[in-house]
Design a protein around this motif. Structure first.
Motif, PDB file in Angstrom:
ATOM      1  N   VAL A  84       0.808  -1.194   0.146  1.00  0.00           N
ATOM      2  CA  VAL A  84       0.049   0.194   0.075  1.00  0.00           C
ATOM      3  C   VAL A  84       0.804   1.189   0.108  1.00  0.00           C
ATOM      4  N   ALA A  85       1.920   1.132   0.894  1.00  0.00           N
ATOM      5  CA  ALA A  85       2.779   2.447   0.959  1.00  0.00           C
ATOM      6  C   ALA A  85       3.294   2.752  -0.522  1.00  0.00           C
ATOM      7  N   LYS A  86       3.889   1.593  -1.120  1.00  0.00           N
ATOM      8  CA  LYS A  86       4.661   1.615  -2.278  1.00  0.00           C
ATOM      9  C   LYS A  86       3.573   2.353  -3.319  1.00  0.00           C
ATOM     10  N   ALA A  87       2.419   1.587  -3.391  1.00  0.00           N
ATOM     11  CA  ALA A  87       1.586   2.101  -4.302  1.00  0.00           C
ATOM     12  C   ALA A  87       1.005   3.736  -4.277  1.00  0.00           C
ATOM     13  N   CYS A  88       1.127   4.157  -3.164  1.00  0.00           N
ATOM     14  CA  CYS A  88       0.634   5.624  -2.966  1.00  0.00           C
ATOM     15  C   CYS A  88       2.038   6.436  -2.674  1.00  0.00           C
ATOM     16  N   GLY A  89       3.170   5.828  -2.998  1.00  0.00           N
ATOM     17  CA  GLY A  89       4.414   6.585  -2.773  1.00  0.00           C
ATOM     18  C   GLY A  89       4.833   7.340  -1.639  1.00  0.00           C
ATOM     19  N   ILE A  90       4.493   6.791  -0.644  1.00  0.00           N
ATOM     20  CA  ILE A  90       4.751   7.447   0.697  1.00  0.00           C
ATOM     21  C   ILE A  90       5.795   6.274   1.633  1.00  0.00           C
ATOM     22  N   GLY A  91       6.238   6.780   2.573  1.00  0.00           N
ATOM     23  CA  GLY A  91       7.067   5.759   3.495  1.00  0.00           C
ATOM     24  C   GLY A  91       6.059   5.011   4.432  1.00  0.00           C
ATOM     25  N   GLN A  92       6.744   3.911   4.936  1.00  0.00           N
ATOM     26  CA  GLN A  92       5.686   3.116   5.586  1.00  0.00           C
ATOM     27  C   GLN A  92       5.737   3.706   7.049  1.00  0.00           C
ATOM     28  N   GLY A  93       6.537   4.559   7.635  1.00  0.00           N
ATOM     29  CA  GLY A  93       6.270   5.102   8.572  1.00  0.00           C
ATOM     30  C   GLY A  93       5.072   6.145   8.673  1.00  0.00           C
ATOM     31  N   THR A  94       4.821   6.723   7.525  1.00  0.00           N
ATOM     32  CA  THR A  94       3.882   7.706   7.111  1.00  0.00           C
ATOM     33  C   THR A  94       2.535   6.874   7.340  1.00  0.00           C
ATOM     34  N   LEU A  95       2.499   5.576   6.678  1.00  0.00           N
ATOM     35  CA  LEU A  95       1.314   4.949   6.587  1.00  0.00           C
ATOM     36  C   LEU A  95       0.735   4.482   8.107  1.00  0.00           C
ATOM     37  N   TYR A  96       2.027   4.072   8.761  1.00  0.00           N
ATOM     38  CA  TYR A  96       1.739   3.542  10.134  1.00  0.00           C
ATOM     39  C   TYR A  96       1.251   4.421  11.067  1.00  0.00           C
ATOM     40  N   ARG A  97       1.694   5.777  10.855  1.00  0.00           N
ATOM     41  CA  ARG A  97       1.164   6.736  11.682  1.00  0.00           C
ATOM     42  C   ARG A  97      -0.388   6.947  11.406  1.00  0.00           C
ATOM     43  N   HIS A  98      -0.855   6.797  10.190  1.00  0.00           N
ATOM     44  CA  HIS A  98      -2.311   6.758  10.064  1.00  0.00           C
ATOM     45  C   HIS A  98      -3.278   5.447  10.406  1.00  0.00           C
ATOM     46  N   PHE A  99      -2.347   4.469  10.120  1.00  0.00           N
ATOM     47  CA  PHE A  99      -3.145   3.203  10.291  1.00  0.00           C
ATOM     48  C   PHE A  99      -2.029   2.167  10.743  1.00  0.00           C
TER      49      PHE A  99
END
Length: 205
Positions: free
Chosen positions: A52-67
Motif C-alpha cells: 500500500v505504501a509503495k502504491a501511493c508513494g509514501i514511506g511506511q512510517g507515514t502509513l503506520y502513523r495513519h493506520f
C-alpha cells in the motif's frame, strides 16, 4: 507572534500556515492510502501494508502513523466506502426523481458490495461482525430516505420497507466479480421494478 490572524494587517502567522499545510498534506496522504488499499484489496493474496505504501508513494512510517495495523486500514476502507454510499442518497435525490435516484444509488451499492466482500474476507471475524453491525443503521437510513421520497410521489410501493431492500441486496457481497458484473445490473433493475408502485391499468374496465 500569537499564531492568530492579525486583524489589523490581515496576515496570518507562519506557524498557522505551516500547521494548515501539514494538516492538508496529512489528509491527502490518508486519502491516497485509502484509495490504494481499496484497489489492492481486490487483488489475490493478503493485503500488505508495504505494498500500500509503495502504491501511493509514501514511506511506511507515514502509513503506520495513519493506520498502525492492517485491520485498522481495512476497517477504515470499509467505513469510508459505507460513508460514501450513505452520503450519495441525499445528493442523488437533489438531482433525480425518487425512483431514478434509487436506481442510481443501487449502482453504487454494487461497488460497495465488492469492497465489503473483500474487506470482510481479509479481517478477523470479530472485526467484520462489528463493522456489519455498525453499518446497518446508516445504510438503513439512506434506504429509507430514498423510499420515503418515492412513496411521497407515488412512484414507490407504499409497503416497501428499508429492511426489505437490505435483505434483497445483501447477496451482492457474496458474488465474485464475474457474476457481479454479469448479473448485478440486471438483478438490481429487477429490484427497482419490484419497488415501483403498481399503477391502475388505464384500459381496465
Amino acid at each position: 507572534m500569537s499564531g492568530y490572524p492579525d486583524e489589523l494587517s490581515g496576515h496570518v502567522s507562519a506557524s498557522v500556515k505551516s500547521g494548515g499545510t501539514r494538516r492538508a498534506d496529512a489528509q491527502r496522504n490518508r486519502e491516497r492510502i485509502l484509495q490504494a488499499a481499496r484497489d489492492l484489496v481486490h487483488q489475490p493474496g493478503d493485503l500488505k501494508l508495504n505494498a500500500v505504501a509503495k502504491a501511493c508513494g509514501i514511506g511506511q512510517g507515514t502509513l503506520y502513523r495513519h493506520f498502525p495495523t492492517r485491520e485498522d486500514l481495512l476497517a477504515e476502507v470499509y467505513r469510508h466506502e459505507m460513508d460514501e454510499l450513505v452520503a450519495a442518497a441525499p445528493r442523488l435525490l437533489a438531482t433525480h426523481q425518487p425512483l431514478d435516484a434509487l436506481a442510481a444509488w443501487f449502482d453504487r451499492v454494487a461497488a460497495y458490495a465488492r469492497v465489503k466482500r473483500d474487506v470482510f474476507a481479509a479481517v478477523e471475524a470479530a472485526t467484520w461482525r462489528d463493522l456489519a453491525a455498525h453499518s446497518l443503521g446508516p445504510i438503513g437510513e439512506a434506504v429509507e430516505l430514498l423510499l420515503a421520497a418515492g412513496r411521497s410521489t407515488g412512484s414507490v410501493r407504499a409497503d416497501a420497507e428499508a429492511r426489505d431492500v437490505i435483505v434483497l441486496i445483501s447477496w451482492l457481497s457474496r458474488l465474485d466479480d464475474a457474476e457481479l458484473d454479469a448479473r448485478g445490473p440486471r438483478l438490481l433493475s429487477i429490484l427497482v421494478d419490484g419497488l415501483r408502485a403498481h399503477r391502475p391499468d388505464a384500459n381496465a374496465p
